[in-house]
Design a protein around this motif. Structure first.
Motif, PDB file in Angstrom:
ATOM      1  N   ARG A   1     -40.400 -58.743 -26.388  1.00  0.00           N
ATOM      2  CA  ARG A   1     -39.991 -58.216 -25.070  1.00  0.00           C
ATOM      3  C   ARG A   1     -41.132 -58.356 -24.070  1.00  0.00           C
ATOM      4  O   ARG A   1     -40.930 -58.794 -22.945  1.00  0.00           O
ATOM      5  CB  ARG A   1     -39.643 -56.723 -25.160  1.00  0.00           C
ATOM      6  CG  ARG A   1     -38.259 -56.383 -25.517  1.00  0.00           C
ATOM      7  CD  ARG A   1     -38.073 -54.853 -25.554  1.00  0.00           C
ATOM      8  NE  ARG A   1     -37.903 -54.322 -24.223  1.00  0.00           N
ATOM      9  CZ  ARG A   1     -38.593 -53.312 -23.707  1.00  0.00           C
ATOM     10  NH1 ARG A   1     -39.517 -52.695 -24.406  1.00  0.00           N
ATOM     11  NH2 ARG A   1     -38.355 -52.891 -22.491  1.00  0.00           N
TER      12      ARG A   1
ATOM     13  N   LEU B   1     -33.766 -61.297 -33.419  1.00  0.00           N
ATOM     14  CA  LEU B   1     -32.784 -60.371 -32.858  1.00  0.00           C
ATOM     15  C   LEU B   1     -32.923 -60.291 -31.338  1.00  0.00           C
ATOM     16  O   LEU B   1     -31.932 -60.393 -30.606  1.00  0.00           O
ATOM     17  CB  LEU B   1     -32.937 -58.982 -33.479  1.00  0.00           C
ATOM     18  CG  LEU B   1     -32.011 -57.904 -32.911  1.00  0.00           C
ATOM     19  CD1 LEU B   1     -30.548 -58.246 -33.178  1.00  0.00           C
ATOM     20  CD2 LEU B   1     -32.361 -56.542 -33.492  1.00  0.00           C
ATOM     21  N   TYR B   2     -34.154 -60.132 -30.856  1.00  0.00           N
ATOM     22  CA  TYR B   2     -34.364 -60.061 -29.410  1.00  0.00           C
ATOM     23  C   TYR B   2     -33.888 -61.349 -28.727  1.00  0.00           C
ATOM     24  O   TYR B   2     -33.185 -61.298 -27.714  1.00  0.00           O
ATOM     25  CB  TYR B   2     -35.839 -59.807 -29.074  1.00  0.00           C
ATOM     26  CG  TYR B   2     -36.067 -59.802 -27.589  1.00  0.00           C
ATOM     27  CD1 TYR B   2     -35.819 -58.658 -26.843  1.00  0.00           C
ATOM     28  CD2 TYR B   2     -36.491 -60.942 -26.914  1.00  0.00           C
ATOM     29  CE1 TYR B   2     -35.992 -58.649 -25.476  1.00  0.00           C
ATOM     30  CE2 TYR B   2     -36.667 -60.947 -25.550  1.00  0.00           C
ATOM     31  CZ  TYR B   2     -36.414 -59.797 -24.831  1.00  0.00           C
ATOM     32  OH  TYR B   2     -36.574 -59.805 -23.462  1.00  0.00           O
TER      33      TYR B   2
ATOM     34  N   VAL C   1     -27.500 -64.249 -25.502  1.00  0.00           N
ATOM     35  CA  VAL C   1     -26.125 -63.825 -25.231  1.00  0.00           C
ATOM     36  C   VAL C   1     -26.022 -63.212 -23.840  1.00  0.00           C
ATOM     37  O   VAL C   1     -25.102 -63.518 -23.084  1.00  0.00           O
ATOM     38  CB  VAL C   1     -25.623 -62.835 -26.315  1.00  0.00           C
ATOM     39  CG1 VAL C   1     -24.335 -62.162 -25.904  1.00  0.00           C
ATOM     40  CG2 VAL C   1     -25.453 -63.561 -27.641  1.00  0.00           C
ATOM     41  N   SER C   2     -26.987 -62.356 -23.470  1.00  0.00           N
ATOM     42  CA  SER C   2     -26.916 -61.725 -22.151  1.00  0.00           C
ATOM     43  C   SER C   2     -27.116 -62.749 -21.040  1.00  0.00           C
ATOM     44  O   SER C   2     -26.448 -62.681 -20.008  1.00  0.00           O
ATOM     45  CB  SER C   2     -27.927 -60.583 -22.023  1.00  0.00           C
ATOM     46  OG  SER C   2     -29.232 -61.066 -21.909  1.00  0.00           O
TER      47      SER C   2
ATOM     48  N   TYR D   1     -39.626 -57.076 -32.283  1.00  0.00           N
ATOM     49  CA  TYR D   1     -38.687 -56.934 -31.165  1.00  0.00           C
ATOM     50  C   TYR D   1     -39.419 -56.464 -29.904  1.00  0.00           C
ATOM     51  O   TYR D   1     -39.253 -57.038 -28.820  1.00  0.00           O
ATOM     52  CB  TYR D   1     -37.583 -55.940 -31.538  1.00  0.00           C
ATOM     53  CG  TYR D   1     -36.478 -55.859 -30.530  1.00  0.00           C
ATOM     54  CD1 TYR D   1     -35.337 -56.644 -30.664  1.00  0.00           C
ATOM     55  CD2 TYR D   1     -36.564 -55.003 -29.434  1.00  0.00           C
ATOM     56  CE1 TYR D   1     -34.309 -56.568 -29.741  1.00  0.00           C
ATOM     57  CE2 TYR D   1     -35.544 -54.933 -28.497  1.00  0.00           C
ATOM     58  CZ  TYR D   1     -34.413 -55.718 -28.655  1.00  0.00           C
ATOM     59  OH  TYR D   1     -33.405 -55.658 -27.729  1.00  0.00           O
TER      60      TYR D   1
ATOM     61  N   SER E   1     -31.758 -63.517 -29.730  1.00  0.00           N
ATOM     62  CA  SER E   1     -30.296 -63.632 -29.810  1.00  0.00           C
ATOM     63  C   SER E   1     -29.627 -62.768 -28.751  1.00  0.00           C
ATOM     64  O   SER E   1     -28.717 -63.222 -28.047  1.00  0.00           O
ATOM     65  CB  SER E   1     -29.807 -63.216 -31.197  1.00  0.00           C
ATOM     66  OG  SER E   1     -30.349 -64.047 -32.178  1.00  0.00           O
ATOM     67  N   VAL E   2     -30.084 -61.534 -28.627  1.00  0.00           N
ATOM     68  CA  VAL E   2     -29.529 -60.628 -27.616  1.00  0.00           C
ATOM     69  C   VAL E   2     -29.784 -61.192 -26.229  1.00  0.00           C
ATOM     70  O   VAL E   2     -28.899 -61.200 -25.361  1.00  0.00           O
ATOM     71  CB  VAL E   2     -30.121 -59.205 -27.763  1.00  0.00           C
ATOM     72  CG1 VAL E   2     -29.797 -58.333 -26.572  1.00  0.00           C
ATOM     73  CG2 VAL E   2     -29.644 -58.566 -29.057  1.00  0.00           C
ATOM     74  N   LYS E   3     -30.988 -61.692 -25.996  1.00  0.00           N
ATOM     75  CA  LYS E   3     -31.358 -62.257 -24.689  1.00  0.00           C
ATOM     76  C   LYS E   3     -30.509 -63.487 -24.375  1.00  0.00           C
ATOM     77  O   LYS E   3     -30.030 -63.635 -23.246  1.00  0.00           O
ATOM     78  CB  LYS E   3     -32.848 -62.613 -24.694  1.00  0.00           C
ATOM     79  CG  LYS E   3     -33.406 -62.855 -23.347  1.00  0.00           C
ATOM     80  CD  LYS E   3     -33.517 -61.538 -22.620  1.00  0.00           C
ATOM     81  CE  LYS E   3     -34.268 -61.701 -21.337  1.00  0.00           C
ATOM     82  NZ  LYS E   3     -34.093 -60.546 -20.460  1.00  0.00           N
TER      83      LYS E   3
END
Length: 172
Positions: free
Chosen positions: A98, A157-158, A164-165, A94, A160-162
């Motif tokens: 980044r 995970l990163y 979505v944001s 993660y 996916s979060v990125k």
């Protein structure tokens, strides 16, 4: 500077470098320093573990892992230690993506993920080589693959979060 607030070196690099130091520190400890068996003996209900997991048997690194082969304490320790591998490398993956995505964002997520996976493999391999020189530790290719699974989870995970944001930013 990152958006005029915190320098890139602090915001992106510092967490990754600190986590690499944690991994290196843990890998530098002998097995005996990390021995979980006394804690397991005092805190884990062995009869319940045996009742629920006695049928679980698999091979890892060329050896059988089961309650019959390792005893309840050894089996539970194995599961905890390998779970820790996955968790520590999920955090690593993660934090790594980044940093890499920050520099590769114009190219895209997939190339950044590919570079992250490749670097994770190199780092996991070097971590196992490092353990060859630590008392009562060994290098195990199976651990590299387990570390890679954890790193891959952190990268996914990163991303996916990125995604979505970014999607929610585009809707606004």
């Amino acid at each position: 500077m990152r958006k005029g607030k915190v320098p890139v070196s602090v915001y992106y690099w510092l967490p990754l470098c600190l986590w690499i130091a944690v991994i290196f520190s843990l890998s530098s400890q002998s097995y005996y320093r990390q021995d979980l068996k006394p804690w397991i003996n005092d805190n884990v209900p062995k009869a319940k573990v045996k009742e629920h997991l006695s049928g679980v048997e698999f091979r890892y690194g060329g050896r059988e892992i089961s309650i019959d082969a390792n005893g309840v304490t050894g089996f539970v320790e194995f599961l905890i230690r390998k779970g820790a591998h996955v968790l520590e490398y999920a955090v690593f993956g993660y934090l790594l993506i980044r940093v890499i995505y920050y520099y590769m964002r114009e190219i895209g997520m997939i190339p950044a993920a590919a570079v992250s996976v490749a670097f994770s493999f190199v780092y996991a391999g070097s971590d196992e080589l490092h353990q060859m020189f630590v008392a009562s530790r060994t290098a195990n290719m199976a651990d590299v693959w387990l570390d890679m699974a954890g790193s891959f989870l952190g990268i996914v995970l990163y991303l996916s979060v990125k995604a979505v944001s970014q999607s929610s930013e585009q809707r606004q």
